[in-house]
Design a protein around this motif. Sequence first.
Motif, PDB file in Angstrom:
ATOM      1  N   VAL A 288      36.806  56.899  43.785  1.00  0.00           N
ATOM      2  CA  VAL A 288      37.646  55.801  43.426  1.00  0.00           C
ATOM      3  C   VAL A 288      38.713  55.128  44.402  1.00  0.00           C
ATOM      4  N   ALA A 289      39.302  56.100  45.740  1.00  0.00           N
ATOM      5  CA  ALA A 289      40.528  55.595  46.937  1.00  0.00           C
ATOM      6  C   ALA A 289      39.181  54.900  47.354  1.00  0.00           C
ATOM      7  N   ALA A 290      38.381  55.347  47.588  1.00  0.00           N
ATOM      8  CA  ALA A 290      37.135  54.605  48.759  1.00  0.00           C
ATOM      9  C   ALA A 290      37.336  52.705  48.173  1.00  0.00           C
ATOM     10  N   PHE A 291      36.854  52.949  46.746  1.00  0.00           N
ATOM     11  CA  PHE A 291      36.828  51.339  45.946  1.00  0.00           C
ATOM     12  C   PHE A 291      38.044  50.964  45.694  1.00  0.00           C
ATOM     13  N   GLU A 292      39.249  51.211  45.751  1.00  0.00           N
ATOM     14  CA  GLU A 292      40.505  50.793  46.285  1.00  0.00           C
ATOM     15  C   GLU A 292      40.625  49.524  47.042  1.00  0.00           C
ATOM     16  N   ALA A 293      40.374  50.930  48.783  1.00  0.00           N
ATOM     17  CA  ALA A 293      40.200  50.316  49.362  1.00  0.00           C
ATOM     18  C   ALA A 293      39.318  49.140  49.915  1.00  0.00           C
ATOM     19  N   ALA A 294      37.837  49.055  48.803  1.00  0.00           N
ATOM     20  CA  ALA A 294      37.559  47.932  49.477  1.00  0.00           C
ATOM     21  C   ALA A 294      38.380  46.660  48.498  1.00  0.00           C
ATOM     22  N   LEU A 295      38.830  47.328  47.552  1.00  0.00           N
ATOM     23  CA  LEU A 295      39.356  45.946  46.410  1.00  0.00           C
ATOM     24  C   LEU A 295      40.539  45.095  47.539  1.00  0.00           C
ATOM     25  N   ALA A 296      41.770  46.428  48.111  1.00  0.00           N
ATOM     26  CA  ALA A 296      42.142  45.494  49.279  1.00  0.00           C
ATOM     27  C   ALA A 296      42.124  45.157  50.055  1.00  0.00           C
ATOM     28  N   SER A 297      40.424  44.973  50.534  1.00  0.00           N
ATOM     29  CA  SER A 297      40.337  44.783  51.835  1.00  0.00           C
ATOM     30  C   SER A 297      39.558  42.890  50.880  1.00  0.00           C
ATOM     31  N   LEU A 298      39.056  42.985  50.304  1.00  0.00           N
ATOM     32  CA  LEU A 298      39.113  42.008  48.939  1.00  0.00           C
ATOM     33  C   LEU A 298      39.836  41.016  48.628  1.00  0.00           C
ATOM     34  N   THR A 299      40.579  41.257  48.648  1.00  0.00           N
ATOM     35  CA  THR A 299      42.029  41.324  48.380  1.00  0.00           C
ATOM     36  C   THR A 299      42.367  40.091  49.780  1.00  0.00           C
ATOM     37  N   ASP A 300      42.686  40.940  50.593  1.00  0.00           N
ATOM     38  CA  ASP A 300      42.579  39.714  52.173  1.00  0.00           C
ATOM     39  C   ASP A 300      41.565  38.985  52.166  1.00  0.00           C
ATOM     40  N   ARG A 301      40.753  39.488  51.753  1.00  0.00           N
ATOM     41  CA  ARG A 301      39.448  38.220  51.883  1.00  0.00           C
ATOM     42  C   ARG A 301      39.993  36.540  51.292  1.00  0.00           C
ATOM     43  N   ALA A 302      39.705  37.812  49.984  1.00  0.00           N
ATOM     44  CA  ALA A 302      39.967  35.896  49.068  1.00  0.00           C
ATOM     45  C   ALA A 302      41.181  35.228  48.890  1.00  0.00           C
ATOM     46  N   LYS A 303      42.383  36.003  49.278  1.00  0.00           N
ATOM     47  CA  LYS A 303      43.296  35.312  50.202  1.00  0.00           C
ATOM     48  C   LYS A 303      43.776  34.174  51.680  1.00  0.00           C
ATOM     49  N   ALA A 304      42.651  34.561  51.952  1.00  0.00           N
ATOM     50  CA  ALA A 304      42.258  34.343  53.048  1.00  0.00           C
ATOM     51  C   ALA A 304      41.701  32.926  53.404  1.00  0.00           C
ATOM     52  N   SER A 305      40.440  33.045  52.216  1.00  0.00           N
ATOM     53  CA  SER A 305      39.575  31.614  51.892  1.00  0.00           C
ATOM     54  C   SER A 305      40.207  31.436  50.567  1.00  0.00           C
ATOM     55  N   GLY A 306      40.893  31.498  50.557  1.00  0.00           N
ATOM     56  CA  GLY A 306      41.691  30.445  49.617  1.00  0.00           C
ATOM     57  C   GLY A 306      40.948  30.741  47.882  1.00  0.00           C
ATOM     58  N   ALA A 307      40.191  31.915  48.009  1.00  0.00           N
ATOM     59  CA  ALA A 307      39.723  32.032  46.718  1.00  0.00           C
ATOM     60  C   ALA A 307      40.357  31.904  45.824  1.00  0.00           C
ATOM     61  N   VAL A 308      40.255  31.832  44.501  1.00  0.00           N
ATOM     62  CA  VAL A 308      41.201  32.121  43.001  1.00  0.00           C
ATOM     63  C   VAL A 308      41.101  33.381  42.212  1.00  0.00           C
ATOM     64  N   PHE A 309      39.993  33.789  42.662  1.00  0.00           N
ATOM     65  CA  PHE A 309      40.018  35.810  42.197  1.00  0.00           C
ATOM     66  C   PHE A 309      38.779  35.785  42.480  1.00  0.00           C
ATOM     67  N   ILE A 310      38.422  37.531  42.572  1.00  0.00           N
ATOM     68  CA  ILE A 310      37.115  38.282  42.832  1.00  0.00           C
ATOM     69  C   ILE A 310      36.460  38.534  41.685  1.00  0.00           C
ATOM     70  N   ARG A 311      35.317  38.659  42.137  1.00  0.00           N
ATOM     71  CA  ARG A 311      34.233  38.980  40.919  1.00  0.00           C
ATOM     72  C   ARG A 311      33.575  40.321  41.395  1.00  0.00           C
ATOM     73  N   VAL A 312      33.473  41.657  40.463  1.00  0.00           N
ATOM     74  CA  VAL A 312      32.666  42.808  41.498  1.00  0.00           C
ATOM     75  C   VAL A 312      31.736  43.456  39.955  1.00  0.00           C
ATOM     76  N   GLU A 313      31.133  44.008  40.609  1.00  0.00           N
ATOM     77  CA  GLU A 313      30.244  44.333  39.680  1.00  0.00           C
ATOM     78  C   GLU A 313      29.752  46.166  39.708  1.00  0.00           C
ATOM     79  N   PRO A 314      30.997  47.177  40.183  1.00  0.00           N
ATOM     80  CA  PRO A 314      30.574  48.649  41.360  1.00  0.00           C
ATOM     81  C   PRO A 314      29.547  49.366  40.083  1.00  0.00           C
ATOM     82  N   VAL A 315      28.215  49.326  40.381  1.00  0.00           N
ATOM     83  CA  VAL A 315      27.647  50.128  40.116  1.00  0.00           C
ATOM     84  C   VAL A 315      27.397  51.384  40.773  1.00  0.00           C
ATOM     85  N   SER A 316      28.501  51.191  41.971  1.00  0.00           N
ATOM     86  CA  SER A 316      28.253  53.127  42.553  1.00  0.00           C
ATOM     87  C   SER A 316      29.456  52.605  43.199  1.00  0.00           C
ATOM     88  N   ALA A 317      30.722  53.406  42.644  1.00  0.00           N
ATOM     89  CA  ALA A 317      32.088  53.253  43.721  1.00  0.00           C
ATOM     90  C   ALA A 317      32.666  54.307  43.377  1.00  0.00           C
TER      91      ALA A 317
END
Length: 319
Positions: free
Chosen positions: A55-84
């Motif tokens: 779960v801690a690693a999943f949180e780190a992935a979400l943090a990276s995705l959030t930074d990437r979304a902000k940098a690219s102008g994305a409104v939201f992130i859509r995930v399907e964490p089947v192995s997280a």
Amino acid sequence: MDHFLQGPDWARVQRDLGRTVHEESGDGWSYLAIEESNPAGKLLYVPYGPVAGSVAAFEAALASLTDRAKASGAVFIRVEPVSAGFSAAEADAVLRSRGLRPAPANLQPELSWIVDLEQDFKEVLAGMKPVNRNLYRNIHKKGVTFRASQDPAEISVLLGFLHQTAARNGFKPQSDEYLTQVARTLMPSGAATLFIAELEGSPIAAALTYDSADTRTYAHAALDDTHRKLSAGIPLVVTLMADAKDKGLKHVDLWGVAPADQPDHKWAGFTAFKKSFGGREVAYPGTWDLPVNKLRYGGYQLARKGAQVLKGLLRRLRK
């Protein structure tokens, strides 16, 4: 299980289709995210990901995705964490507590059917319905043979059968252009294989599979209506399973199935087909959204709800 939707081969497919793909990894996590758009604006879609060991690693992935979304102008992130790092049963609590909410619909199947190949293949066959074993062992007596192809040009065989199936069942398959590009990207390297059943040299059924490091996924399949009574689709699936076993893969993912308590589900028919090969059901958390621009995401949700209410009113007025 290693899923092809989070692998480098799928990244190549997306880029060859002209899409922007982001691949990142860190301590115990990784993701492949695709830039897409919908009425809310740009989003980052992470099919069957991110992948995380805890779960801690999943949180780190979400943090990276959030930074990437902000940098690219994305409104939201859509995930399907089947192995997280958490189970499907735990997902609701884990995801809601971290600001995610269920997406309007699941994009990839929430339930899948897995056949494990780690035992001897005789045991795999023993787990199937007798009719499946018998067809696999005896259909050659009716002049039916099977072969595997890595030639992208042969995707036309599958496309023709998909058109027949779509006309018969009234559904819209993925476009010829899409599947042709997938074949061009993946088949020459062996990341995808087309299995073809032939009757005296003429194709009567076909199935396209994708391979990851340990799993073969049964992705697209159809057969010739004029030879349905031969049931060539059954030994075709057993053939691709045997080939996966020979290649050292550990699982065959037969893809989405219907819930057991929904006998009238639109997938009920091919769910029974998939379960006839033995195996086990795997539940996934489903598709979830993480708003990045909360104001625009909230407006998108309100607009969707308004449209649903309007459709309901129109349906009632027509009665």
